[in-house]
Scaffold this active site. Structure first.
Site, mmCIF file in Angstrom:
data_model
loop_
_atom_site.group_PDB
_atom_site.id
_atom_site.type_symbol
_atom_site.label_atom_id
_atom_site.label_comp_id
_atom_site.label_asym_id
_atom_site.label_seq_id
_atom_site.Cartn_x
_atom_site.Cartn_y
_atom_site.Cartn_z
ATOM 1 N NE ARG A 281 -6.499 4.688 6.144
ATOM 2 C CZ ARG A 281 -5.541 5.032 6.825
ATOM 3 N NH1 ARG A 281 -5.497 4.790 8.265
ATOM 4 N NH2 ARG A 281 -4.175 4.945 6.286
ATOM 5 C CB CYS B 16 -4.463 10.513 12.081
ATOM 6 S SG CYS B 16 -2.513 9.719 11.912
ATOM 7 C CG ASP C 120 3.800 1.707 9.498
ATOM 8 O OD1 ASP C 120 3.254 2.612 9.981
ATOM 9 O OD2 ASP C 120 3.661 1.406 8.155
ATOM 10 C CE LYS D 211 -1.651 1.649 4.122
ATOM 11 N NZ LYS D 211 -1.645 2.747 4.618
ATOM 12 C CG ASN D 212 1.795 2.805 3.998
ATOM 13 O OD1 ASN D 212 1.353 2.824 3.667
ATOM 14 N ND2 ASN D 212 2.599 2.819 4.677
ATOM 15 N NE ARG E 207 1.105 10.536 9.909
ATOM 16 C CZ ARG E 207 0.632 9.187 9.657
ATOM 17 N NH1 ARG E 207 -0.902 9.052 9.510
ATOM 18 N NH2 ARG E 207 1.034 8.817 7.903
HETATM 19 N N1 EPU Z 1 7.158 14.699 10.430
HETATM 20 C C1 EPU Z 1 7.365 15.714 10.758
HETATM 21 N N2 EPU Z 1 7.568 16.788 9.632
HETATM 22 C C2 EPU Z 1 6.970 16.333 8.791
HETATM 23 C C3 EPU Z 1 6.945 14.780 8.201
HETATM 24 C C4 EPU Z 1 6.828 13.895 9.446
HETATM 25 O O1 EPU Z 1 7.892 15.615 12.194
HETATM 26 O O2 EPU Z 1 6.697 17.263 8.264
HETATM 27 C C5 EPU Z 1 7.192 13.504 11.614
HETATM 28 C C6 EPU Z 1 6.500 12.956 11.916
HETATM 29 O O3 EPU Z 1 5.153 13.466 12.584
HETATM 30 C C7 EPU Z 1 6.446 11.565 13.081
HETATM 31 C C8 EPU Z 1 7.924 11.205 11.865
HETATM 32 O O4 EPU Z 1 8.171 12.488 11.487
HETATM 33 O O5 EPU Z 1 7.015 11.702 13.410
HETATM 34 C C9 EPU Z 1 7.766 10.714 10.543
HETATM 35 O O6 EPU Z 1 6.777 11.037 9.290
HETATM 36 P P1 EPU Z 1 6.437 10.345 8.617
HETATM 37 O O7 EPU Z 1 6.835 11.600 7.828
HETATM 38 O O8 EPU Z 1 7.622 9.420 8.028
HETATM 39 O O9 EPU Z 1 4.997 9.923 7.778
HETATM 40 P P2 EPU Z 1 4.220 9.818 7.360
HETATM 41 O O10 EPU Z 1 5.105 9.717 5.621
HETATM 42 O O11 EPU Z 1 2.986 10.667 6.808
HETATM 43 C C10 EPU Z 1 4.433 7.059 6.119
HETATM 44 C C11 EPU Z 1 3.828 5.648 6.425
HETATM 45 C C12 EPU Z 1 2.498 5.888 7.912
HETATM 46 C C13 EPU Z 1 4.357 5.132 8.404
HETATM 47 C C14 EPU Z 1 5.318 6.134 8.311
HETATM 48 C C15 EPU Z 1 6.523 6.030 9.319
HETATM 49 C C16 EPU Z 1 2.248 5.689 3.888
HETATM 50 C C17 EPU Z 1 1.340 6.357 2.827
HETATM 51 N N3 EPU Z 1 2.093 6.322 5.795
HETATM 52 O O12 EPU Z 1 4.175 7.932 6.911
HETATM 53 O O13 EPU Z 1 2.488 4.406 7.547
HETATM 54 O O14 EPU Z 1 4.375 4.742 9.536
HETATM 55 O O15 EPU Z 1 5.783 6.736 7.358
HETATM 56 O O16 EPU Z 1 7.304 4.966 8.793
HETATM 57 O O17 EPU Z 1 3.689 5.162 3.292
HETATM 58 C C18 EPU Z 1 0.614 2.644 8.198
HETATM 59 O O18 EPU Z 1 0.441 2.874 7.067
HETATM 60 O O19 EPU Z 1 -0.295 2.416 8.779
HETATM 61 C C19 EPU Z 1 0.798 4.052 8.126
HETATM 62 C C20 EPU Z 1 0.260 5.262 9.253
#
Ligand code: EPU
Length: 422
Positions: free
Chosen positions: A401, A117, A309, A22-23, A122
């Site tokens: 999801r 969320c 995850d 998915k991701n 996030r």
């Molecule tokens: N963060 C910031 N600022 C930003 C972006 C992120 O402070 O601009 C922080 C976040 O709050 C968090 C950390 O950095 O503490 C890592 O977040 P990241 O941006 O890596 O998360 P994401 O890209 O929004 C993806 C996956 C998540 C998974 C995370 C971490 C997808 C669609 N989502 O989210 O997947 O947990 O990376 O590996 O790829 C799931 O599949 O259940 C899921 C939540």
């Protein structure tokens, strides 16, 4: 609203084929926006998040079609709208992935701020910092991110680290935008997750010039144009890890096909350390356990560390461990909505800030519980298969999801799960 009724305890035996990731699929689908013509993405799972992403791309003007074999074709020849509406973005945070490609292709984008969320605040500040470094003018108004790059994007050196390490979708956004920026971009502290490597593979096939793929330093030489391609996404390592825990928690034995162990070293290492046997097999692995589950200290980290995850699923497993375990959540320090629900099933978990102390119990007991987010709900399904009695899980749209028809995957290998619409 659907609920799941799960009768336990059961033991799972047999073979399960792991679906596409998915991701990995979501940012790859968004990157089809970068070029005119029709790209075909293969092995895309049938999940509600994928349906939302398809809907979003259609709103922008793309033609999106999917067949019954997991292929999605996206024809982005015409983009007649550059707005990601709140109504769609609030259903799926990964919608933020359209920001980078829209800016690169159309010079503008307006995307709803995703908001928090169940797993935390996030923020998307690092995404915006990276796109600004590429020359985009960005401001926030009425809950929307308004980004413009009227004269195109320009390559730059960008540090993308944040307080919790690298950002997966932030890296995806900046990487996608940089492929068509003028000149060279260096992204330092890029996420190294296999899903980012897969996205870079897709972009490279489209004609992007990226070096350092898989490392924290990506170098991108901007190109004028990309071309549509056919590409198969990687197997879902989080789904595979969830099934590994399913075999372990039920004391069964599962053969996982289409499972990429290379992407799961931290997970396999942790399973082996607590007494689970993971044997590599052709195109996958066998997972089973003989003795009682041992204790563990587990810290979630960016890849190649242990993935956040799978934190909830491992908590369900360690709840049945022989003694005390500790889980520390370093990516989303508030991602613990499952703790109270697992305690309702007779687990003994105590949250202490970003950590949970797990005192192992001999058995879990069925209870009515509520799913709060995708991975938390997976943990409840796992616990329910090991618990005595019939557990009812409400709000299962969360699980849909990220897990394709979970009951149809688990029942053939011995689970007793029914879905009811109430
Ligand atoms: N963060 C910031 N600022 C930003 C972006 C992120 O402070 O601009 C922080 C976040 O709050 C968090 C950390 O950095 O503490 C890592 O977040 P990241 O941006 O890596 O998360 P994401 O890209 O929004 C993806 C996956 C998540 C998974 C995370 C971490 C997808 C669609 N989502 O989210 O997947 O947990 O990376 O590996 O790829 C799931 O599949 O259940 C899921 C939540």
């Amino acid at each position: 609203m659907d609920i799941l009724k799960i009768k336990g305890p059961t033991k799972l035996f047999g073979s399960v084929k792991i679906n596409g990731s998915k991701n990995a699929s979501l940012p790859i689908m968004a990157s089809a926006l970068l070029t005119e013509g029709k790209s075909t993405i293969k092995q895309v799972p049938f999940l509600s998040d994928i349906a939302v992403c398809s809907e979003l791309l259609r709103h922008l003007g793309c033609k999106v079609e999917r067949d019954g074999d997991g292929n999605i074709s996206i024809d982005a020849t015409t983009i007649d709208n550059t707005v990601g509406e709140y109504e769609i973005v609030c259903r799926m945070r990964a919608s933020i992935c359209i920001l980078g490609p829209l800016l690169a292709r159309c010079g503008q984008a307006k995307v709803s701020m995703p908001g928090g969320c169940a797993i935390g605040d996030r923020p998307v500040d690092i995404h915006l910092r990276g796109l600004k470094a590429l020359g985009a003018k960005i401001h926030l108004r009425n809950g929307y991110i308004i980004a413009k790059a009227e004269n195109g994007l320009r390559g730059n050196e960008i540090f993308l680290g944040g307080p919790f390490g690298s950002t997966v979708l932030g890296t995806a956004n900046v990487l996608m935008a940089a492929t068509m920026a003028k000149g060279k971009t260096v992204i330092e502290s890029a996420a190294c997750e296999p899903e980012i490597t897969d996205l870079a593979g897709f972009l490279t096939k489209m004609g992007a010039k990226i070096t350092g793929i898989g490392s924290p330093r990506l170098t991108i030489e901007g190109v004028k144009q990309l071309k549509p391609v056919e590409y198969k996404v990687i197997p879902d390592r989080i789904e595979a890890g969830t099934f590994m825990v399913a075999a372990s928690i039920t004391k069964g034995q599962l053969k996982l096909e289409n499972c990429e162990l290379e992407h799961m070293m931290a997970v396999v290492d942790k399973l082996r350390s607590i007494g689970v046997i993971v044997e590599a097999a052709k195109n996958g692995c066998e997972v089973y356990r003989k003795g009682q589950i041992k204790t563990a200290e587990l810290t979630t980290q960016s890849y190649p560390g242990f993935p956040t995850d799978l934190q909830a699923q491992f908590m369900a497993l360690l709840a049945l461990g022989k003694g005390n375990s500790v889980i520390i959540e370093k990516i989303f320090p508030d991602r613990f909505m499952h703790v109270a629900e697992l305690n309702r099933m007779a687990a003994n978990l105590r949250k202490e800030g970003p950590a949970v102390i797990i005192s192992g119990v001999k058995k879990l007991v069925a209870a009515p519980v509520m799913a709060s987010d995708l991975r938390a709900s997976a943990a409840l399904v796992l616990a329910a298969m090991a618990a005595e009695g019939t557990t009812t899980i409400s709000r299962v749209y969360h699980i849909d999801r990220g897990y394709e028809k979970i009951e149809e995957r688990l029942n053939p290998v011995g689970a007793k799960i029914t879905r009811e619409n109430i």
